[in-house]
Design a protein around this motif. Structure first.
Motif, PDB file in Angstrom:
ATOM      1  N   THR A 197       9.059  26.114 -25.915  1.00 41.44           N
ATOM      2  CA  THR A 197       9.161  25.042 -26.912  1.00 41.44           C
ATOM      3  C   THR A 197       8.759  23.677 -26.334  1.00 41.44           C
ATOM      4  O   THR A 197       8.821  22.679 -27.047  1.00 41.44           O
TER       5      THR A 197
ATOM      6  N   GLN B 254      17.518  29.263 -22.434  1.00 46.37           N
ATOM      7  CA  GLN B 254      16.916  29.829 -21.228  1.00 46.37           C
ATOM      8  C   GLN B 254      15.669  29.020 -20.869  1.00 46.37           C
ATOM      9  O   GLN B 254      14.998  28.484 -21.763  1.00 46.37           O
TER      10      GLN B 254
ATOM     11  N   ASN C  98       4.852  37.117 -32.306  1.00 49.88           N
ATOM     12  CA  ASN C  98       5.536  36.135 -33.148  1.00 49.88           C
ATOM     13  C   ASN C  98       4.726  35.738 -34.392  1.00 49.88           C
ATOM     14  O   ASN C  98       4.532  34.533 -34.659  1.00 49.88           O
TER      15      ASN C  98
ATOM     16  N   ILE D 139       6.562  34.527 -21.442  1.00 51.13           N
ATOM     17  CA  ILE D 139       6.771  33.914 -20.120  1.00 51.13           C
ATOM     18  C   ILE D 139       7.834  34.736 -19.399  1.00 51.13           C
ATOM     19  O   ILE D 139       8.916  34.990 -19.954  1.00 51.13           O
TER      20      ILE D 139
ATOM     21  N   ASN E  60      12.865  27.072 -23.089  1.00 46.23           N
ATOM     22  CA  ASN E  60      12.564  25.636 -22.893  1.00 46.23           C
ATOM     23  C   ASN E  60      11.070  25.431 -22.702  1.00 46.23           C
ATOM     24  O   ASN E  60      10.476  24.501 -23.251  1.00 46.23           O
TER      25      ASN E  60
ATOM     26  N   GLY F 143      14.768  33.866 -26.470  1.00 48.89           N
ATOM     27  CA  GLY F 143      15.462  33.316 -25.313  1.00 48.89           C
ATOM     28  C   GLY F 143      16.945  33.217 -25.644  1.00 48.89           C
ATOM     29  O   GLY F 143      17.581  34.187 -26.055  1.00 48.89           O
ATOM     30  N   GLY F 144      17.479  32.022 -25.525  1.00 46.36           N
ATOM     31  CA  GLY F 144      18.915  31.822 -25.773  1.00 46.36           C
ATOM     32  C   GLY F 144      19.262  31.635 -27.242  1.00 46.36           C
ATOM     33  O   GLY F 144      20.429  31.446 -27.582  1.00 46.36           O
ATOM     34  N   MET F 145      18.280  31.641 -28.132  1.00 46.08           N
ATOM     35  CA  MET F 145      18.475  31.511 -29.590  1.00 46.08           C
ATOM     36  C   MET F 145      19.097  30.162 -29.981  1.00 46.08           C
ATOM     37  O   MET F 145      19.845  30.060 -30.945  1.00 46.08           O
ATOM     38  N   THR F 146      18.790  29.127 -29.215  1.00 49.04           N
ATOM     39  CA  THR F 146      19.307  27.795 -29.555  1.00 49.04           C
ATOM     40  C   THR F 146      18.223  26.941 -30.224  1.00 49.04           C
ATOM     41  O   THR F 146      18.436  25.748 -30.466  1.00 49.04           O
ATOM     42  N   GLY F 147      17.078  27.519 -30.505  1.00 50.96           N
ATOM     43  CA  GLY F 147      15.959  26.767 -31.080  1.00 50.96           C
ATOM     44  C   GLY F 147      16.327  26.137 -32.415  1.00 50.96           C
ATOM     45  O   GLY F 147      17.180  26.647 -33.152  1.00 50.96           O
TER      46      GLY F 147
ATOM     47  N   PRO G 257       9.485  37.181 -29.230  1.00 54.85           N
ATOM     48  CA  PRO G 257      10.202  36.849 -27.997  1.00 54.85           C
ATOM     49  C   PRO G 257      11.454  36.027 -28.306  1.00 54.85           C
ATOM     50  O   PRO G 257      11.415  35.137 -29.155  1.00 54.85           O
TER      51      PRO G 257
ATOM     52  N   TRP H 140      19.646  28.821 -33.837  1.00 49.33           N
ATOM     53  CA  TRP H 140      20.716  27.851 -34.117  1.00 49.33           C
ATOM     54  C   TRP H 140      20.655  27.347 -35.560  1.00 49.33           C
ATOM     55  O   TRP H 140      21.648  26.923 -36.126  1.00 49.33           O
TER      56      TRP H 140
ATOM     57  N   GLY I 249      12.313  18.693 -24.899  1.00 47.16           N
ATOM     58  CA  GLY I 249      12.405  17.300 -24.437  1.00 47.16           C
ATOM     59  C   GLY I 249      13.780  17.068 -23.821  1.00 47.16           C
ATOM     60  O   GLY I 249      14.032  17.455 -22.698  1.00 47.16           O
TER      61      GLY I 249
ATOM     62  N   GLU J 285       5.480  28.573 -28.321  1.00 49.85           N
ATOM     63  CA  GLU J 285       6.545  29.182 -29.144  1.00 49.85           C
ATOM     64  C   GLU J 285       6.396  30.709 -29.246  1.00 49.85           C
ATOM     65  O   GLU J 285       6.573  31.297 -30.328  1.00 49.85           O
TER      66      GLU J 285
ATOM     67  N   GLY K 202      11.857  29.448 -34.505  1.00 48.68           N
ATOM     68  CA  GLY K 202      10.786  30.135 -33.773  1.00 48.68           C
ATOM     69  C   GLY K 202      11.143  31.534 -33.305  1.00 48.68           C
ATOM     70  O   GLY K 202      10.270  32.392 -33.171  1.00 48.68           O
TER      71      GLY K 202
HETATM   72  C1  LIG Z   1      23.223  21.558 -29.252  1.00 46.43           C
HETATM   73  C2  LIG Z   1      21.720  21.614 -29.123  1.00 46.43           C
HETATM   74  C3  LIG Z   1      21.057  20.538 -28.556  1.00 46.43           C
HETATM   75  C4  LIG Z   1      19.656  20.579 -28.436  1.00 46.43           C
HETATM   76  N1  LIG Z   1      19.019  19.515 -27.880  1.00 46.43           N
HETATM   77  C5  LIG Z   1      17.676  19.544 -27.742  1.00 46.43           C
HETATM   78  C6  LIG Z   1      17.000  18.430 -27.160  1.00 46.43           C
HETATM   79  O1  LIG Z   1      17.582  17.426 -26.804  1.00 46.43           O
HETATM   80  N2  LIG Z   1      15.651  18.526 -27.009  1.00 46.43           N
HETATM   81  C7  LIG Z   1      14.960  19.646 -27.394  1.00 46.43           C
HETATM   82  O2  LIG Z   1      13.740  19.692 -27.217  1.00 46.43           O
HETATM   83  N3  LIG Z   1      15.582  20.706 -27.949  1.00 46.43           N
HETATM   84  C8  LIG Z   1      16.910  20.683 -28.146  1.00 46.43           C
HETATM   85  N4  LIG Z   1      17.547  21.745 -28.722  1.00 46.43           N
HETATM   86  C9  LIG Z   1      16.764  22.898 -29.172  1.00 46.43           C
HETATM   87  C10 LIG Z   1      16.732  24.087 -28.193  1.00 46.43           C
HETATM   88  O3  LIG Z   1      17.796  24.092 -27.339  1.00 46.43           O
HETATM   89  C11 LIG Z   1      15.452  24.102 -27.399  1.00 46.43           C
HETATM   90  O4  LIG Z   1      14.374  24.298 -28.297  1.00 46.43           O
HETATM   91  C12 LIG Z   1      15.381  25.195 -26.321  1.00 46.43           C
HETATM   92  O5  LIG Z   1      14.266  24.888 -25.515  1.00 46.43           O
HETATM   93  C13 LIG Z   1      15.254  26.608 -26.860  1.00 46.43           C
HETATM   94  O6  LIG Z   1      15.509  27.536 -25.813  1.00 46.43           O
HETATM   95  P1  LIG Z   1      16.031  28.997 -26.129  1.00 46.43           P
HETATM   96  O7  LIG Z   1      16.064  29.758 -24.837  1.00 46.43           O
HETATM   97  O8  LIG Z   1      17.307  28.953 -26.878  1.00 46.43           O
HETATM   98  O9  LIG Z   1      14.852  29.554 -27.036  1.00 46.43           O
HETATM   99  P2  LIG Z   1      14.899  30.376 -28.403  1.00 46.43           P
HETATM  100  O10 LIG Z   1      15.564  29.606 -29.466  1.00 46.43           O
HETATM  101  O11 LIG Z   1      15.416  31.745 -28.136  1.00 46.43           O
HETATM  102  O12 LIG Z   1      13.338  30.473 -28.708  1.00 46.43           O
HETATM  103  C14 LIG Z   1      12.599  29.314 -29.003  1.00 46.43           C
HETATM  104  C15 LIG Z   1      11.096  29.676 -29.087  1.00 46.43           C
HETATM  105  O13 LIG Z   1      10.624  30.073 -27.822  1.00 46.43           O
HETATM  106  C16 LIG Z   1      10.121  31.407 -27.843  1.00 46.43           C
HETATM  107  N5  LIG Z   1      10.519  32.025 -26.571  1.00 46.43           N
HETATM  108  C17 LIG Z   1      11.765  32.105 -26.045  1.00 46.43           C
HETATM  109  N6  LIG Z   1      11.709  32.635 -24.822  1.00 46.43           N
HETATM  110  C18 LIG Z   1      10.410  32.908 -24.565  1.00 46.43           C
HETATM  111  C19 LIG Z   1       9.712  33.462 -23.453  1.00 46.43           C
HETATM  112  N7  LIG Z   1      10.335  33.846 -22.328  1.00 46.43           N
HETATM  113  N8  LIG Z   1       8.367  33.605 -23.542  1.00 46.43           N
HETATM  114  C20 LIG Z   1       7.692  33.208 -24.668  1.00 46.43           C
HETATM  115  N9  LIG Z   1       8.302  32.679 -25.743  1.00 46.43           N
HETATM  116  C21 LIG Z   1       9.651  32.527 -25.678  1.00 46.43           C
HETATM  117  C22 LIG Z   1      10.707  32.041 -29.088  1.00 46.43           C
HETATM  118  O14 LIG Z   1       9.873  33.050 -29.616  1.00 46.43           O
HETATM  119  C23 LIG Z   1      10.809  30.846 -30.018  1.00 46.43           C
HETATM  120  O15 LIG Z   1       9.571  30.614 -30.634  1.00 46.43           O
HETATM  121  C24 LIG Z   1      18.937  21.720 -28.885  1.00 46.43           C
HETATM  122  C25 LIG Z   1      19.627  22.784 -29.462  1.00 46.43           C
HETATM  123  C26 LIG Z   1      21.000  22.745 -29.588  1.00 46.43           C
HETATM  124  C27 LIG Z   1      21.684  23.922 -30.187  1.00 46.43           C
END
Ligand SMILES: Cc1cc2nc3c(=O)[nH]c(=O)nc-3n(C[C@H](O)[C@H](O)[C@H](O)COP(=O)(O)OP(=O)(O)OC[C@H]3O[C@@H](n4cnc5c(N)ncnc54)[C@H](O)[C@@H]3O)c2cc1C
Length: 458
Positions: free
Chosen positions: A148, A141, A452, A207, A145, A72-76, A70, A34, A151, A201, A80
């Motif tokens: 990371t 995803q 990573n 996972i 969550n 997930g949903g790429m919203t980090g 790795p 993100w 929260g 991360e 990461g």
């Molecule tokens: C609009 C918006 C609001 C948000 N609000 C919050 C909030 O209130 N609180 C908060 O904490 N975050 C928030 N975030 C950040 C984000 O959504 C979180 O960090 C979320 O947990 C990331 O999930 P993801 O699936 O998108 O992971 P990704 O961005 O794809 O990956 C995040 C990290 O996890 C690792 N990873 C992903 N999947 C796996 C797996 N299966 N096994 C091992 N490692 C893995 C990746 O390598 C990377 O290091 C927000 C983001 C946006 C865009």
């Protein structure tokens, strides 16, 4: 590193051709998260369908010393999941689905690529809630969550992701599968290994499955906006509420500058109360209005609260929340430099004053706003880079803020993680001995450093 073409061929044989994507066939959403930071097309994208596929992929990459990121949903929000051009991205998106919801244990067992929102919906359908909630719920995803330790909105009541995970299945860098699934609340059998992977991360393991805790559905909530004379009152009001009616569902503190901005950006910018108070708190409680009103009368009498509005309808409650949700407008109306830090709750007021003073000394007239989930010890600070000399001195501001965090014993990352963006500042919150043990843990679980690389540590 072995011949990359040979590694790709081995991966195709193990996972099937359709699970190994290369070149322009890789969707750009796998280039960065993100943050949009340092986008790069990875050498390949793997789309495994099973834990066995993930294990085979890691075994092959480990033997070839091929780095794997790795995804997930790429919203980090910390970079990461961002790959380099030489990395292989491993997306969990096909490992998706609810495997079991156990109403007696109040647990749900899921695959790691399941979107958070699907889990929330499954819990609601069964008469529960899965209380992890954040703005990216539709895209993030559960694996991301957990990786990371996200929260979000309900931490004050239910804790962070770590508090909601009972068990995991994890694939190690060498392809070994750790079955750490568990439905019990109490389980003391040696080291609780799952904790190593929560918040790691993607640097210690991938996972693939999770067992999550569900909670009973709460009843209707009351929404209250209060004006406060100072930071100490924000803390004493929170403790008063916890003593008399229980921990609120949300306790969002807004400093005057944030509140004014939030009101001015409303579609119909009518303030629910004067804009001249130093602080405002928006709180949501699971108790009805009457006990809250009694509590408020006492808080008024003690000078803790200066003004208050109790929402009389859902629409009025939504209107109050709109002020707090001004953060969604930040990218559209300013060039925000966002900070997500945490501090001991009693020190957050001092920290804000310290930052404000130092920022003003270095960059007079800069525009910064402060707000936070202070019940979770979490403060957000946003500096508008358009109010600074250009090019904006981003690194200097980051150093100023993070060193102030370190001085007060706080954390440079409350909930978003370290990823790529905070590696240089980790030392403000983690001492050299703890950092050395983190490196040892990494070396133990991933001796070839394929998982990573470059994330968390410089
Ligand atoms: C609009 C918006 C609001 C948000 N609000 C919050 C909030 O209130 N609180 C908060 O904490 N975050 C928030 N975030 C950040 C984000 O959504 C979180 O960090 C979320 O947990 C990331 O999930 P993801 O699936 O998108 O992971 P990704 O961005 O794809 O990956 C995040 C990290 O996890 C690792 N990873 C992903 N999947 C796996 C797996 N299966 N096994 C091992 N490692 C893995 C990746 O390598 C990377 O290091 C927000 C983001 C946006 C865009």
């Amino acid at each position: 590193m072995s011949d990359p073409a040979q590694t790709l061929e081995q991966l195709r044989q193990a996972l099937g051709d359709d699970a190994v994507v290369t070149g322009t066939n890789i969707s750009q959403r796998h280039y960065s998260d993100w943050t949009g930071h340092a986008p790069a097309c990875p050498a390949a994208l793997l789309l495994p369908r099973t834990t066995a596929h993930v294990a085979s992929a890691l075994r092959i990459c480990n033997a070839a010393r091929q780095p794997v990121v790795p995804q997930g949903g790429m919203t980090g929000l910390a970079g990461g999941a961002v790959p380099r051009a030489s990395d292989i991205a491993l997306s969990l998106e096909r490992l998706r689905g609810i495997e079991e919801l156990d109403p007696a244990a109040a647990t749900v067992s899921v695959l790691a690529g399941t979107p958070l929102e699907d889990i929330q919906q499954a819990a609601l359908n069964a008469g529960f809630v899965f209380p992890l909630d954040l703005g990216a719920r539709g895209s993030c995803q559960i694996g991301g969550n957990i990786a990371t330790n996200a929260g979000g909105n309900a931490v004050i009541r239910y804790g962070m992701t770590r508090d909601l995970v009972l068990g995991l299945e994890v694939v190690l860098a060498d392809g070994r599968v750790l079955d750490l699934r568990n439905k019990m609340i109490k389980n003391n059998c040696g080291y609780d290994l799952k904790q190593c992977f929560i918040g790691s991360e993607g640097t210690l393991g991938v996972i693939t499955r999770a067992v999550l805790k569900l909670a009973p559905q709460p009843g209707p909530t009351s929404t209250l906006l209060c004006a406060l004379p100072d930071y100490a009152s924000a803390v004493s009001l929170l403790r008063r509420i916890q003593r008399s009616v229980g921990t609120p569902q949300a306790y969002e503190l807004m400093w005057q500058d944030f509140f004014r901005l939030g009101v001015s950006w409303l579609e119909n910018p009518t303030a629910p109360m004067s804009l001249d108070y130093p602080l405002y708190v928006l709180l949501e409680s699971a108790v009805p209005g009457e006990p809250l009103e009694t509590l408020l009368e006492q808080a008024f009498a003690d000078g803790e609260v200066l003004d208050a509005v109790l929402a009389g309808s859902q629409a009025q409650a939504r209107g109050l929340w709109k002020i707090r949700e001004a953060t969604a407008e930040f990218p559209l109306r300013m060039t925000p430099l966002n900070f997500d830090v945490s501090l001991p709750i009693g020190l957050i007021g001092d920290f804000v004053e310290r930052c404000r003073t130092r920022l003003e000394q270095h960059w007079p007239g800069n525009h910064s706003v402060y707000f936070g989930h202070i019940g979770d010890s979490n403060l957000h600070l946003t500096v508008d880079c358009t109010s600074l000399p250009q090019p904006a001195p981003i690194l200097d501001i980051e150093e100023l803020v993070y060193s102030a965090v370190g001085e007060l014993g706080g954390s440079v990352s409350a909930e978003h993680g370290i990823g790529l963006l905070k590696r240089e500042f980790l030392h403000h919150s983690v001492g050299p001995e703890a950092l050395a043990v983190m490196h040892q843990l990494k070396d133990c679980l991933d001796p070839n450093g394929i998982l990573n690389p470059g994330k968390i540590f410089v």
